[in-house]
Write an enzyme that holds these catalytic residues in place. Structure first.
Site, PDB file in Angstrom:
ATOM      1  N   PRO A  10      34.476  43.759  37.624  1.00 10.38           N
ATOM      2  CA  PRO A  10      35.276  44.453  36.620  1.00 10.38           C
ATOM      3  C   PRO A  10      34.615  44.569  35.258  1.00 10.38           C
ATOM      4  CG  PRO A  10      36.218  42.294  37.099  1.00 10.38           C
ATOM      5  CD  PRO A  10      35.125  42.535  38.100  1.00 10.38           C
ATOM      6  N   ASN A  11      34.808  45.734  34.680  1.00 15.36           N
ATOM      7  CA  ASN A  11      34.402  46.094  33.328  1.00 15.36           C
ATOM      8  C   ASN A  11      32.903  46.303  33.160  1.00 15.36           C
ATOM      9  OD1 ASN A  11      37.100  46.025  32.260  1.00 15.36           O
ATOM     10  ND2 ASN A  11      36.965  43.805  32.426  1.00 15.36           N
ATOM     11  N   ARG A  18      30.739  48.450  25.911  1.00 16.04           N
ATOM     12  CA  ARG A  18      31.535  47.229  25.747  1.00 16.04           C
ATOM     13  C   ARG A  18      30.708  46.130  25.095  1.00 16.04           C
ATOM     14  NH1 ARG A  18      32.614  42.974  30.507  1.00 16.04           N
ATOM     15  NH2 ARG A  18      33.939  41.548  29.349  1.00 16.04           N
ATOM     16  N   TYR A  23      26.363  42.358  25.673  1.00 16.04           N
ATOM     17  CA  TYR A  23      25.896  43.009  26.892  1.00 16.04           C
ATOM     18  C   TYR A  23      24.817  44.072  26.685  1.00 16.04           C
ATOM     19  CZ  TYR A  23      30.013  40.711  28.767  1.00 16.04           C
ATOM     20  OH  TYR A  23      30.932  39.775  29.144  1.00 16.04           O
ATOM     21  N   ASN A  72      27.359  40.227  40.516  1.00 13.91           N
ATOM     22  CA  ASN A  72      27.920  39.877  39.216  1.00 13.91           C
ATOM     23  C   ASN A  72      29.414  40.153  39.341  1.00 13.91           C
ATOM     24  OD1 ASN A  72      28.830  39.620  36.599  1.00 13.91           O
ATOM     25  ND2 ASN A  72      27.069  40.665  35.690  1.00 13.91           N
ATOM     26  N   ALA A  75      34.508  38.761  35.488  1.00 14.64           N
ATOM     27  CA  ALA A  75      35.649  37.875  35.263  1.00 14.64           C
ATOM     28  C   ALA A  75      36.181  37.249  36.553  1.00 14.64           C
ATOM     29  CB  ALA A  75      36.763  38.627  34.549  1.00 14.64           C
ATOM     30  N   HIS A  78      35.416  33.544  37.740  1.00 18.23           N
ATOM     31  CA  HIS A  78      36.156  32.389  37.258  1.00 18.23           C
ATOM     32  C   HIS A  78      37.571  32.284  37.834  1.00 18.23           C
ATOM     33  CE1 HIS A  78      32.838  32.873  34.531  1.00 18.23           C
ATOM     34  NE2 HIS A  78      33.338  34.011  34.120  1.00 18.23           N
ATOM     35  N   GLU A  96      24.146  34.889  42.511  1.00 18.28           N
ATOM     36  CA  GLU A  96      25.133  35.133  41.448  1.00 18.28           C
ATOM     37  C   GLU A  96      24.380  35.433  40.153  1.00 18.28           C
ATOM     38  OE1 GLU A  96      28.583  32.706  38.971  1.00 18.28           O
ATOM     39  OE2 GLU A  96      27.689  31.775  40.737  1.00 18.28           O
ATOM     40  N   HIS A  98      24.758  36.750  35.958  1.00 16.23           N
ATOM     41  CA  HIS A  98      25.545  37.054  34.758  1.00 16.23           C
ATOM     42  C   HIS A  98      24.602  37.481  33.654  1.00 16.23           C
ATOM     43  CE1 HIS A  98      29.203  35.566  36.525  1.00 16.23           C
ATOM     44  NE2 HIS A  98      28.506  34.541  36.977  1.00 16.23           N
ATOM     45  N   ILE A  99      25.004  38.493  32.920  1.00 16.93           N
ATOM     46  CA  ILE A  99      24.198  39.019  31.823  1.00 16.93           C
ATOM     47  C   ILE A  99      24.163  38.021  30.674  1.00 16.93           C
ATOM     48  CG2 ILE A  99      24.042  40.879  30.118  1.00 16.93           C
ATOM     49  CD1 ILE A  99      25.391  42.682  32.342  1.00 16.93           C
ATOM     50  N   SER A 100      25.309  37.458  30.358  1.00 15.99           N
ATOM     51  CA  SER A 100      25.396  36.488  29.263  1.00 15.99           C
ATOM     52  C   SER A 100      25.279  35.069  29.823  1.00 15.99           C
ATOM     53  CB  SER A 100      26.724  36.634  28.521  1.00 15.99           C
ATOM     54  OG  SER A 100      27.801  36.240  29.355  1.00 15.99           O
ATOM     55  N   ARG A 105      29.899  30.486  26.209  1.00 14.09           N
ATOM     56  CA  ARG A 105      31.104  31.259  25.894  1.00 14.09           C
ATOM     57  C   ARG A 105      32.350  30.394  26.095  1.00 14.09           C
ATOM     58  NH1 ARG A 105      30.642  36.917  28.595  1.00 14.09           N
ATOM     59  NH2 ARG A 105      32.291  37.318  27.100  1.00 14.09           N
ATOM     60  N   ARG A 109      35.049  30.230  31.229  1.00  9.13           N
ATOM     61  CA  ARG A 109      33.906  30.889  31.874  1.00  9.13           C
ATOM     62  C   ARG A 109      32.906  29.884  32.453  1.00  9.13           C
ATOM     63  NH1 ARG A 109      34.281  36.383  30.656  1.00  9.13           N
ATOM     64  NH2 ARG A 109      35.399  36.798  28.705  1.00  9.13           N
TER      65      ARG A 109
END
Length: 138
Positions: A10-11, A18, A23, A72, A75, A78, A96, A98-100, A105, A109
């Site tokens: 998502p997103n 965004r 990102y 990825n 959200a 989690h 798995e 993740h960009i960040s 964070r 997360r």
């Protein structure tokens, strides 16, 4: 030729728009074109959905015939026991991504339902995280 798929949750369709401070400003579609050029000896596919069940359906669809999945789950990482279970139920290894750096964070997360069932986890390197995941299958 290896067959890999990148599955984004998502997103991530909003990359480039965004929260660019987290990102970046590049769309994933533009980045994916670069990946295809860079890894032209690999059959690369890309799939994105904002819907949890569609992500599970895609994992089950490719999870017995592809050489690798780069996921990825955003959200859903989690929150989704279902995605974690889908990974546990397939044969194709999953990395798995993740960009960040999710550990820098919010506290929520820091939990992942993906990690226990993944071949590995790459996070915090921006879009380069996807390159690293692809390299892990070589």
């Amino acid at each position: 030729m290896k067959k890999l798929i990148i599955i984004n949750g998502p997103n991530l369709n909003l990359l480039g728009k965004r929260e660019p401070e987290i990102y970046g400003s590049q769309t994933f579609e533009d980045y994916f074109e670069n990946l295809e050029s860079k890894y032209n000896d690999i059959s690369l596919e890309y799939y994105q959905s904002n819907i949890e069940g569609e992500l599970i359906d895609k994992l089950q669809e490719v999870g017995f015939s592809y050489d690798g999945i780069i996921l990825n789950a955003a959200a859903y990482t989690h929150t989704s026991v279902g995605i974690g279970d889908a990974i546990k139920g397939i044969e194709t290894p999953v990395v798995e991504v993740h960009i960040s750096n999710t550990f820098s964070r919010e506290e929520f997360r820091h939990q992942s339902y993906i990690s226990p069932n993944a071949k590995g986890v790459i996070l915090g390197f921006g879009l380069k995280s996807y390159d690293l995941a692809i390299e892990s299958f070589n």
